[in-house]
Design a protein around this motif. Structure first.
Motif, PDB file in Angstrom:
ATOM      1  N   LEU A  93       5.768 -41.745  21.371  1.00  0.00           N
ATOM      2  CA  LEU A  93       6.362 -40.884  20.362  1.00  0.00           C
ATOM      3  C   LEU A  93       7.750 -40.516  20.870  1.00  0.00           C
ATOM      4  O   LEU A  93       7.903 -40.110  22.027  1.00  0.00           O
ATOM      5  CB  LEU A  93       5.525 -39.623  20.167  1.00  0.00           C
ATOM      6  CG  LEU A  93       6.050 -38.646  19.118  1.00  0.00           C
ATOM      7  CD1 LEU A  93       4.887 -38.070  18.318  1.00  0.00           C
ATOM      8  CD2 LEU A  93       6.861 -37.536  19.730  1.00  0.00           C
ATOM      9  N   VAL A  94       8.750 -40.696  20.021  1.00  0.00           N
ATOM     10  CA  VAL A  94      10.124 -40.357  20.376  1.00  0.00           C
ATOM     11  C   VAL A  94      10.598 -39.322  19.365  1.00  0.00           C
ATOM     12  O   VAL A  94      10.504 -39.542  18.161  1.00  0.00           O
ATOM     13  CB  VAL A  94      11.048 -41.596  20.345  1.00  0.00           C
ATOM     14  CG1 VAL A  94      12.453 -41.244  20.795  1.00  0.00           C
ATOM     15  CG2 VAL A  94      10.474 -42.717  21.197  1.00  0.00           C
TER      16      VAL A  94
ATOM     17  N   VAL B 193      14.813 -35.322  22.499  1.00  0.00           N
ATOM     18  CA  VAL B 193      14.244 -34.123  23.109  1.00  0.00           C
ATOM     19  C   VAL B 193      12.883 -34.395  23.744  1.00  0.00           C
ATOM     20  O   VAL B 193      12.454 -33.685  24.643  1.00  0.00           O
ATOM     21  CB  VAL B 193      14.155 -32.966  22.085  1.00  0.00           C
ATOM     22  CG1 VAL B 193      13.072 -33.223  21.032  1.00  0.00           C
ATOM     23  CG2 VAL B 193      13.956 -31.628  22.758  1.00  0.00           C
ATOM     24  N   ARG B 194      12.220 -35.479  23.299  1.00  0.00           N
ATOM     25  CA  ARG B 194      10.869 -35.738  23.812  1.00  0.00           C
ATOM     26  C   ARG B 194      10.526 -37.209  23.661  1.00  0.00           C
ATOM     27  O   ARG B 194      10.794 -37.830  22.633  1.00  0.00           O
ATOM     28  CB  ARG B 194       9.853 -34.890  23.044  1.00  0.00           C
ATOM     29  CG  ARG B 194       8.451 -34.899  23.608  1.00  0.00           C
ATOM     30  CD  ARG B 194       8.383 -34.119  24.928  1.00  0.00           C
ATOM     31  NE  ARG B 194       7.005 -33.848  25.320  1.00  0.00           N
ATOM     32  CZ  ARG B 194       6.267 -34.646  26.062  1.00  0.00           C
ATOM     33  NH1 ARG B 194       6.744 -35.803  26.498  1.00  0.00           N
ATOM     34  NH2 ARG B 194       5.041 -34.298  26.390  1.00  0.00           N
ATOM     35  N   VAL B 195       9.940 -37.763  24.719  1.00  0.00           N
ATOM     36  CA  VAL B 195       9.301 -39.077  24.708  1.00  0.00           C
ATOM     37  C   VAL B 195       7.898 -38.812  25.239  1.00  0.00           C
ATOM     38  O   VAL B 195       7.748 -38.193  26.298  1.00  0.00           O
ATOM     39  CB  VAL B 195      10.036 -40.099  25.599  1.00  0.00           C
ATOM     40  CG1 VAL B 195       9.287 -41.430  25.630  1.00  0.00           C
ATOM     41  CG2 VAL B 195      11.476 -40.299  25.126  1.00  0.00           C
TER      42      VAL B 195
ATOM     43  N   LEU C 259      13.709 -28.615  26.480  1.00  0.00           N
ATOM     44  CA  LEU C 259      12.383 -28.376  27.052  1.00  0.00           C
ATOM     45  C   LEU C 259      12.415 -28.310  28.579  1.00  0.00           C
ATOM     46  O   LEU C 259      11.370 -28.186  29.206  1.00  0.00           O
ATOM     47  CB  LEU C 259      11.400 -29.458  26.590  1.00  0.00           C
ATOM     48  CG  LEU C 259      11.175 -29.528  25.070  1.00  0.00           C
ATOM     49  CD1 LEU C 259      10.341 -30.747  24.720  1.00  0.00           C
ATOM     50  CD2 LEU C 259      10.524 -28.253  24.566  1.00  0.00           C
ATOM     51  N   SER C 260      13.597 -28.395  29.165  1.00  0.00           N
ATOM     52  CA  SER C 260      13.751 -28.398  30.621  1.00  0.00           C
ATOM     53  C   SER C 260      14.550 -27.180  31.050  1.00  0.00           C
ATOM     54  O   SER C 260      15.701 -27.036  30.682  1.00  0.00           O
ATOM     55  CB  SER C 260      14.489 -29.660  31.070  1.00  0.00           C
ATOM     56  OG  SER C 260      13.797 -30.809  30.666  1.00  0.00           O
ATOM     57  N   ARG C 261      13.943 -26.346  31.855  1.00  0.00           N
ATOM     58  CA  ARG C 261      14.608 -25.112  32.276  1.00  0.00           C
ATOM     59  C   ARG C 261      14.570 -24.969  33.809  1.00  0.00           C
ATOM     60  O   ARG C 261      13.761 -25.570  34.479  1.00  0.00           O
ATOM     61  CB  ARG C 261      13.910 -23.907  31.656  1.00  0.00           C
ATOM     62  CG  ARG C 261      13.815 -23.986  30.146  1.00  0.00           C
ATOM     63  CD  ARG C 261      14.036 -22.646  29.507  1.00  0.00           C
ATOM     64  NE  ARG C 261      13.764 -22.560  28.091  1.00  0.00           N
ATOM     65  CZ  ARG C 261      14.413 -23.187  27.125  1.00  0.00           C
ATOM     66  NH1 ARG C 261      15.364 -24.023  27.419  1.00  0.00           N
ATOM     67  NH2 ARG C 261      14.105 -23.012  25.862  1.00  0.00           N
ATOM     68  N   GLY C 262      15.452 -24.139  34.322  1.00  0.00           N
ATOM     69  CA  GLY C 262      15.436 -23.790  35.735  1.00  0.00           C
ATOM     70  C   GLY C 262      15.549 -24.995  36.656  1.00  0.00           C
ATOM     71  O   GLY C 262      16.227 -25.978  36.342  1.00  0.00           O
ATOM     72  N   PHE C 263      14.875 -24.904  37.783  1.00  0.00           N
ATOM     73  CA  PHE C 263      14.927 -25.965  38.786  1.00  0.00           C
ATOM     74  C   PHE C 263      14.380 -27.277  38.227  1.00  0.00           C
ATOM     75  O   PHE C 263      14.910 -28.351  38.518  1.00  0.00           O
ATOM     76  CB  PHE C 263      14.164 -25.555  40.049  1.00  0.00           C
ATOM     77  CG  PHE C 263      14.253 -26.567  41.152  1.00  0.00           C
ATOM     78  CD1 PHE C 263      15.455 -26.824  41.780  1.00  0.00           C
ATOM     79  CD2 PHE C 263      13.120 -27.266  41.560  1.00  0.00           C
ATOM     80  CE1 PHE C 263      15.548 -27.768  42.810  1.00  0.00           C
ATOM     81  CE2 PHE C 263      13.206 -28.207  42.584  1.00  0.00           C
ATOM     82  CZ  PHE C 263      14.418 -28.457  43.203  1.00  0.00           C
TER      83      PHE C 263
ATOM     84  N   ASN D  48       8.440 -33.866  33.137  1.00  0.00           N
ATOM     85  CA  ASN D  48       9.618 -34.454  32.510  1.00  0.00           C
ATOM     86  C   ASN D  48       9.314 -34.742  31.038  1.00  0.00           C
ATOM     87  O   ASN D  48       8.437 -35.558  30.737  1.00  0.00           O
ATOM     88  CB  ASN D  48       9.991 -35.754  33.243  1.00  0.00           C
ATOM     89  CG  ASN D  48      11.126 -36.502  32.593  1.00  0.00           C
ATOM     90  OD1 ASN D  48      11.849 -35.988  31.760  1.00  0.00           O
ATOM     91  ND2 ASN D  48      11.277 -37.759  32.995  1.00  0.00           N
ATOM     92  N   PRO D  49      10.036 -34.117  30.107  1.00  0.00           N
ATOM     93  CA  PRO D  49       9.757 -34.356  28.695  1.00  0.00           C
ATOM     94  C   PRO D  49      10.339 -35.665  28.165  1.00  0.00           C
ATOM     95  O   PRO D  49      10.118 -36.020  27.010  1.00  0.00           O
ATOM     96  CB  PRO D  49      10.413 -33.150  28.002  1.00  0.00           C
ATOM     97  CG  PRO D  49      11.522 -32.761  28.909  1.00  0.00           C
ATOM     98  CD  PRO D  49      11.042 -33.076  30.299  1.00  0.00           C
ATOM     99  N   LEU D  50      11.059 -36.388  29.017  1.00  0.00           N
ATOM    100  CA  LEU D  50      11.736 -37.611  28.573  1.00  0.00           C
ATOM    101  C   LEU D  50      11.391 -38.819  29.447  1.00  0.00           C
ATOM    102  O   LEU D  50      12.282 -39.553  29.892  1.00  0.00           O
ATOM    103  CB  LEU D  50      13.255 -37.374  28.572  1.00  0.00           C
ATOM    104  CG  LEU D  50      13.737 -36.270  27.640  1.00  0.00           C
ATOM    105  CD1 LEU D  50      15.153 -35.840  27.986  1.00  0.00           C
ATOM    106  CD2 LEU D  50      13.631 -36.707  26.201  1.00  0.00           C
ATOM    107  N   PRO D  51      10.093 -39.052  29.728  1.00  0.00           N
ATOM    108  CA  PRO D  51       9.768 -40.198  30.585  1.00  0.00           C
ATOM    109  C   PRO D  51      10.297 -41.501  29.999  1.00  0.00           C
ATOM    110  O   PRO D  51      10.537 -41.591  28.804  1.00  0.00           O
ATOM    111  CB  PRO D  51       8.237 -40.175  30.640  1.00  0.00           C
ATOM    112  CG  PRO D  51       7.813 -39.443  29.422  1.00  0.00           C
ATOM    113  CD  PRO D  51       8.899 -38.446  29.157  1.00  0.00           C
TER     114      PRO D  51
END
Length: 194
Positions: A44-45, A53-55, A110-114, A156-159
């Motif tokens: 799903l992309v 934003v997402r894979v 969807l990616s925050r902080g470290f 990782n939301p974007l593999p």
């Protein structure tokens, strides 16, 4: 028993295309998505106006992924394959061995902080190469945070597009992978064969 005829399927497809066009024209779609076939299974992309934003791998549960997108990005989510033609084409080129990096705009919402910092470093790992969680932690400026790097890779939301599959344990073993170890092996083999 109700059977869906070819005519019914054609009508439904036409109605969906109309919905997709009208929603786009009115600015009602914040997250567009499509499903693409790949050698590592269906993916799903999803994209916002800022980028991909997402894979997601099918094993993650597409419905669950879409619900998360609705909760964390916007409830205005629609299957709109046309908006993701470029992403689908680049994924096809990658899996065919004709693309070594992606030129897609990315949305790291969807990616925050470290975790976000680490995920933004992942594209610097060259195609056909690998690194360790410890070396990536060092590159992120936190040499003792190799476990946190592992968590960043696992979430990782974007593999595939953001290559967390190129990160291995210090002993060279695979570690984990959101799409499963078979998918990780397949991606690394694809890149090694090029």
């Amino acid at each position: 028993m109700n059977e869906i005829t070819d005519e019914t399927e054609t009508t439904l497809a036409s109605l969906h295309e109309r919905l997709e066009r009208e929603a786009a024209d009115r600015g009602l779609v914040d997250v567009a998505y499509r499903v693409v076939d790949s050698p590592v299974g269906r993916l799903l992309v999803a994209a916002t106006e800022h980028g991909i934003v997402r894979v997601a791998f099918e094993s993650e549960g597409f419905d669950t992924v879409l619900e998360t997108l609705a909760d964390r990005v916007s409830p205005r989510v629609l299957e709109a394959p046309g908006r993701l033609d470029r992403a689908a084409a680049e994924l096809d080129e990658y899996f065919a061995g004709h693309r070594t990096s992606f030129d897609l705009p990315l949305d790291f919402a969807l990616s925050r902080g470290f975790r976000g910092e680490v995920q933004r470093l992942l594209p610097s790992i060259a195609y056909g190469h690998t690194t360790s969680y410890a070396r990536l932690a060092d590159a992120a400026g936190r040499p003792r945070a190799f476990r946190a790097v592992g968590t960043a890779c696992a979430t990782n939301p974007l593999p595939v597009v953001v290559p967390c599959h190129r990160v291995l344990r210090g002993d060279g073993s695979l570690g984990g992978y959101v799409g499963g170890l078979d998918a990780k092996r397949a991606l690394l083999s694809l890149e090694a064969a090029a």
